[in-house]
Design an enzyme around this catalytic site. Structure first.
Site, PDB file in Angstrom:
ATOM      1  N   LYS A 111       3.657   1.807  -5.612  1.00 18.46           N
ATOM      2  CA  LYS A 111       2.890   1.723  -6.237  1.00 18.46           C
ATOM      3  C   LYS A 111       3.349   2.442  -7.721  1.00 18.46           C
ATOM      4  O   LYS A 111       3.218   1.958  -8.942  1.00 18.46           O
ATOM      5  CB  LYS A 111       1.540   2.396  -6.081  1.00 18.46           C
ATOM      6  CG  LYS A 111       0.803   1.913  -5.056  1.00 18.46           C
ATOM      7  CD  LYS A 111      -0.502   2.529  -4.467  1.00 18.46           C
ATOM      8  CE  LYS A 111      -1.399   1.669  -3.443  1.00 18.46           C
ATOM      9  NZ  LYS A 111      -2.276   2.817  -2.699  1.00 18.46           N
ATOM     10  N   ASN A 125       0.739  -1.279  -0.008  1.00 16.56           N
ATOM     11  CA  ASN A 125       0.028   0.018   0.023  1.00 16.56           C
ATOM     12  C   ASN A 125       0.728   1.544   0.036  1.00 16.56           C
ATOM     13  O   ASN A 125       0.206   2.483  -0.069  1.00 16.56           O
ATOM     14  CB  ASN A 125      -0.955   0.010   1.091  1.00 16.56           C
ATOM     15  CG  ASN A 125      -0.127  -0.030   2.504  1.00 16.56           C
ATOM     16  OD1 ASN A 125       0.912  -0.290   2.619  1.00 16.56           O
ATOM     17  ND2 ASN A 125      -1.082   0.305   3.550  1.00 16.56           N
ATOM     18  N   CYS A 126       2.192   1.310  -0.232  1.00 17.78           N
ATOM     19  CA  CYS A 126       3.005   2.437  -0.208  1.00 17.78           C
ATOM     20  C   CYS A 126       2.937   2.945  -1.749  1.00 17.78           C
ATOM     21  O   CYS A 126       3.090   2.259  -2.634  1.00 17.78           O
ATOM     22  CB  CYS A 126       4.393   1.781   0.115  1.00 17.78           C
ATOM     23  SG  CYS A 126       5.478   3.109  -0.215  1.00 17.78           S
ATOM     24  N   ASP A 127       3.095   4.149  -1.572  1.00 21.03           N
ATOM     25  CA  ASP A 127       2.697   4.903  -2.659  1.00 21.03           C
ATOM     26  C   ASP A 127       3.989   4.959  -3.802  1.00 21.03           C
ATOM     27  O   ASP A 127       3.923   4.825  -4.891  1.00 21.03           O
ATOM     28  CB  ASP A 127       2.435   6.647  -2.415  1.00 21.03           C
ATOM     29  CG  ASP A 127       1.066   6.963  -1.936  1.00 21.03           C
ATOM     30  OD1 ASP A 127       0.354   6.079  -2.176  1.00 21.03           O
ATOM     31  OD2 ASP A 127       0.801   7.853  -1.467  1.00 21.03           O
TER      32      ASP A 127
END
Length: 117
Positions: free
Chosen positions: A15, A10-12
């Site tokens: 992504k 879920n880390c930007d």
């Protein structure tokens, strides 16, 4: 070429790195620290080519929540222990190719790495 992306799903930054790799049609394996685990041997493998100070994420909430005693007494061994206990303290992403380890995501650096292949 074997490509592995390490991080937390879920880390930007993860992504962005995944999207970049997919847009370039580069096959990769994703190793999620929270699902697949993290241990001392993996961190030591990273430290062969990267300094622990590069690998340790001091910008995140997890670091800021540490006591002043922990922060002021940090060294390679305590950093390893913290990164094992708190995988969010590992700077993300870590990209491993056949002969290179890159910490963090910058599209131009990824382009440079994969243009040479």
């Amino acid at each position: 070429m074997k490509v592995t992306l390490y991080g937390i799903k879920n880390c930007d930054s993860i992504k962005k790195a995944k999207k970049w790799l997919e847009n370039q049609n580069i096959a990769y394996n994703f190793h999620d620290y929270r699902v697949d685990g993290i241990d001392k041997s993996l961190i030591e493998q990273f430290l062969v080519s990267q300094d622990w100070q590069v690998l340790l994420n001091k910008r995140g909430t997890t670091w800021r929540q540490q006591s002043e005693a922990v922060k002021s007494g940090i060294n390679q061994q305590t950093a390893i222990d913290l990164m094992i206990a708190h995988p969010a303290m590992i700077k993300r992403p870590v990209l491993e190719t056949d002969n290179q380890l890159l910490v963090g995501f910058k599209a131009d650096q990824y382009q440079e790495i994969f243009a040479a292949k």
